[in-house]
Design a protein around this motif. Structure first.
Motif, PDB file in Angstrom:
ATOM      1  N   VAL A   1       0.810  -1.218   0.000  1.00  0.00           N
ATOM      2  CA  VAL A   1       0.000   0.000   0.000  1.00  0.00           C
ATOM      3  C   VAL A   1       0.846   1.272   0.000  1.00  0.00           C
ATOM      4  O   VAL A   1       0.314   2.370  -0.178  1.00  0.00           O
ATOM      5  CB  VAL A   1      -0.946   0.030   1.217  1.00  0.00           C
ATOM      6  CG1 VAL A   1      -1.912  -1.147   1.172  1.00  0.00           C
ATOM      7  CG2 VAL A   1      -0.178   0.049   2.531  1.00  0.00           C
ATOM      8  N   GLY A   2       2.156   1.146   0.197  1.00  0.00           N
ATOM      9  CA  GLY A   2       2.997   2.341   0.231  1.00  0.00           C
ATOM     10  C   GLY A   2       4.452   1.968   0.399  1.00  0.00           C
ATOM     11  O   GLY A   2       4.836   0.798   0.284  1.00  0.00           O
ATOM     12  N   ALA A   3       5.280   2.985   0.690  1.00  0.00           N
ATOM     13  CA  ALA A   3       6.716   2.787   0.876  1.00  0.00           C
ATOM     14  C   ALA A   3       7.150   3.494   2.145  1.00  0.00           C
ATOM     15  O   ALA A   3       6.551   4.484   2.563  1.00  0.00           O
ATOM     16  CB  ALA A   3       7.490   3.332  -0.324  1.00  0.00           C
ATOM     17  N   GLU A   4       8.200   2.973   2.770  1.00  0.00           N
ATOM     18  CA  GLU A   4       8.765   3.624   3.949  1.00  0.00           C
ATOM     19  C   GLU A   4      10.280   3.706   3.830  1.00  0.00           C
ATOM     20  O   GLU A   4      10.947   2.731   3.469  1.00  0.00           O
ATOM     21  CB  GLU A   4       8.410   2.876   5.232  1.00  0.00           C
ATOM     22  CG  GLU A   4       9.001   3.571   6.470  1.00  0.00           C
ATOM     23  CD  GLU A   4       8.652   2.907   7.786  1.00  0.00           C
ATOM     24  OE1 GLU A   4       8.530   3.615   8.799  1.00  0.00           O
ATOM     25  OE2 GLU A   4       8.503   1.669   7.789  1.00  0.00           O
ATOM     26  N   PHE A   5      10.810   4.891   4.158  1.00  0.00           N
ATOM     27  CA  PHE A   5      12.245   5.113   4.231  1.00  0.00           C
ATOM     28  C   PHE A   5      12.591   5.419   5.683  1.00  0.00           C
ATOM     29  O   PHE A   5      12.237   6.477   6.203  1.00  0.00           O
ATOM     30  CB  PHE A   5      12.662   6.282   3.342  1.00  0.00           C
ATOM     31  CG  PHE A   5      12.508   6.033   1.879  1.00  0.00           C
ATOM     32  CD1 PHE A   5      13.590   5.667   1.096  1.00  0.00           C
ATOM     33  CD2 PHE A   5      11.258   6.154   1.267  1.00  0.00           C
ATOM     34  CE1 PHE A   5      13.447   5.435  -0.259  1.00  0.00           C
ATOM     35  CE2 PHE A   5      11.109   5.933  -0.086  1.00  0.00           C
ATOM     36  CZ  PHE A   5      12.201   5.567  -0.858  1.00  0.00           C
ATOM     37  N   VAL A   6      13.261   4.479   6.333  1.00  0.00           N
ATOM     38  CA  VAL A   6      13.793   4.741   7.664  1.00  0.00           C
ATOM     39  C   VAL A   6      15.215   5.247   7.471  1.00  0.00           C
ATOM     40  O   VAL A   6      16.099   4.496   7.055  1.00  0.00           O
ATOM     41  CB  VAL A   6      13.772   3.482   8.546  1.00  0.00           C
ATOM     42  CG1 VAL A   6      14.408   3.774   9.906  1.00  0.00           C
ATOM     43  CG2 VAL A   6      12.351   2.978   8.723  1.00  0.00           C
ATOM     44  N   GLY A   7      15.419   6.516   7.756  1.00  0.00           N
ATOM     45  CA  GLY A   7      16.728   7.104   7.529  1.00  0.00           C
ATOM     46  C   GLY A   7      17.728   6.665   8.582  1.00  0.00           C
ATOM     47  O   GLY A   7      17.382   6.487   9.756  1.00  0.00           O
TER      48      GLY A   7
END
Length: 523
Positions: free
Chosen positions: A435-441
């Motif tokens: 359903v989406g994307a995540e960027f954990v910096g």
């Protein structure tokens, strides 16, 4: 905003008279607020100490017509600030050029002792999508020059946005060298998602030792800790170069706190901890370029808010600390539907904003990781209860909402690692849709220079249990995003060391999120 970069120094296209007339109310309000002391009173007051602008300047919370300008007068920054106990008028000026030949706004703000002699100027009446320069003046001393940028016009559909994602800068673990590279990449805005300071006491073996003799608890102690962090030259230069949008996580107060519950309630009573919250939130406000809406009310501060960058993107900034339930301590507890991360009011605000944004990209700044992290290789699950894994019912409800939102991208921190993932509708079901994307910096400096071989020996065996992970890494650095109508292109920017004041930076990986295609892929 990137489309305006090449024309930043040219004169505004609208007629100058119309431009000045539009902001006449702002200029008049600023002028009427000036406190000009009589000559006899000025002569009776001792001059201010030298070095009042030791903490530099900053800007933040950009709008199409305005931005917040910040400084704090602190000639003795590590000892409470060193200012006299009186209100000090501070002149400010904002210009279309770095030499201030075309000043467009100016006024006087009051640096008050009850707010640590910090200054927050909410300038309005500016033009959208433009670069401006600003400075402060007091008692014959002039601040460094800062550079900022307004957001694009609300209905603008062209151009792009360059955003840098940063978090977790532990003074004792290393120098803030990633900011030198960030400065060279010239982002339009910096998004900082938490752990601006660390509350830990000084360590004799640290790369750089924390000031003081222990953890901060009082307002003066928190002020001193922020002042020490603000002295880092790379951080100071980055603050002066672009507007920041900030939110806090736990270490600005106390590790892993939840609402008004400390990490160690057996050692900190409720009254003692609310006093600590009050001090920590006030010091946070005093050192961040945020609006007056963030002035704390005792142990409470309003930080969740949103920003719009034309019709390209809406940025929803969360507060995942202040309204949460206490952390679960078991898998059963983590699935308790009564637990909340956001609180009812913030959750409604977020969902309403996502449903009605009208933008192509819907960005969510979450201090902590939203995608699942299964720490147990093979059958079964083992989660971090402080992250969204510990609040699964609310996370699942939010992921259900994201399934009907256009291009949701979550930008997170906290983990001290790069962890880039697809967001699944239901992480308990392997076939669940993306359903989406995540960027954990990754962190700016926290965890120092990690042993990469040891990291991969520990984490690579977990990839089979976390197939949604697209990239994991343990270098220090930040993420850089070029957001356009058709795609978000991301770079994982890393440095070779934070153990020395200078470092070599490069791109570890490039990834892309394509308009209309949920999820993220490496390119």
């Amino acid at each position: 905003m990137a489309a305006e970069r090449a024309t930043a120094n040219r004169a505004a296209s609208p007629d100058r008279r119309r431009f000045l007339t539009a902001g006449a109310a702002v200029v008049g309000a600023a002028a009427s607020a000036q406190l000009w002391l009589p000559a006899t009173a000025r002569a009776a007051q001792a001059p201010l100490p030298d070095g009042v602008f030791s903490l530099g300047v900053a800007s933040g919370d950009p709008l199409p017509d305005g931005v917040v300008l910040w400084t704090r007068l602190a000639p003795d920054p590590l000892n409470g600030g060193g200012m006299p106990d009186r209100t000090v008028p501070v002149q400010w000026e904002i210009s279309r050029d770095s030499r201030f030949a075309t000043s467009v706004r100016r006024g006087t703000a009051q640096a008050r002792p009850e707010y640590g002699h910090s200054v927050h100027v909410d300038v309005r009446g500016l033009l959208p999508g433009r670069v401006y320069w600003y400075r402060f003046r007091v008692d014959g001393q002039i601040s460094p020059v800062g550079r900022t940028r307004t957001a694009p016009q609300p209905l603008g559909t062209n151009g792009s946005l360059r955003l840098a994602l940063a978090s977790c800068q532990n003074w004792q673990h290393g120098y803030f060298t990633p900011y030198a590279d960030m400065l060279a990449q010239d982002p339009d805005v910096v998004l900082f998602v938490g752990d601006y300071i660390y509350e830990s006491g000084p360590s004799a073996t640290a790369v750089r030792r924390h000031e003081g003799s222990g953890e901060p608890y009082t307002l003066t102690q928190y002020r001193n800790r922020y002042a020490q962090y603000r002295s880092d030259p790379d951080l100071k230069r980055m603050h002066a170069h672009a507007p920041w949008v900030v939110t806090f996580d736990d270490h600005e107060v106390d590790n892993d706190f939840a609402g008004e519950i400390p990490q160690d309630p057996d050692k900190q009573s409720h009254d003692a901890f609310t006093a600590r919250l009050t001090a920590a939130y006030q010091a946070y406000y005093e050192h961040m370029p945020v609006r007056a809406t963030a002035i704390p009310n005792g142990p409470h501060i309003r930080m969740y808010r949103s920003f719009r960058f034309g019709r390209l993107a809406r940025l929803n900034v969360l507060d995942t600390r202040q309204y949460r339930s206490d952390q679960a301590v078991s898998q059963e507890g983590a699935q308790d539907p009564a637990l909340t991360m956001l609180g009812a009011e913030q959750k409604r605000w977020l969902i309403d904003g996502l449903r009605n944004s009208g933008t192509r990209w819907n960005l969510v700044a979450s201090q902590i990781m939203m995608a699942e992290t299964d720490l147990l290789a093979g059958p079964g699950k083992l989660w971090y209860y402080d992250a969204w894994d510990g609040y699964q019912a609310e996370r699942n409800a939010l992921l259900k909402e994201l399934a009907s939102v256009r291009n949701p991208v979550v930008l997170s921190g906290d983990r001290h690692l790069t962890m880039i993932s697809d967001l699944k509708r239901d992480f308990a079901a392997p076939s669940s849709p993306v359903v989406g994307a995540e960027f954990v910096g990754t962190s700016i400096s926290s965890n120092g220079d990690q042993d990469q071989a040891a990291f991969h020996a520990q984490w690579d065996p977990l990839k089979a249990d976390n197939p949604h992970w697209k990239l994991i890494d343990a270098h220090r650095g930040y993420h850089l995003f070029d957001i356009r109508r058709d795609a978000v292109d991301a770079q994982v920017r890393v440095v070779d060391t934070v153990l020395r004041p200078k470092a070599t930076a490069g791109t570890l990986a490039r990834l892309r999120v394509t308009d209309g295609k949920p999820g993220v892929r490496r390119v």
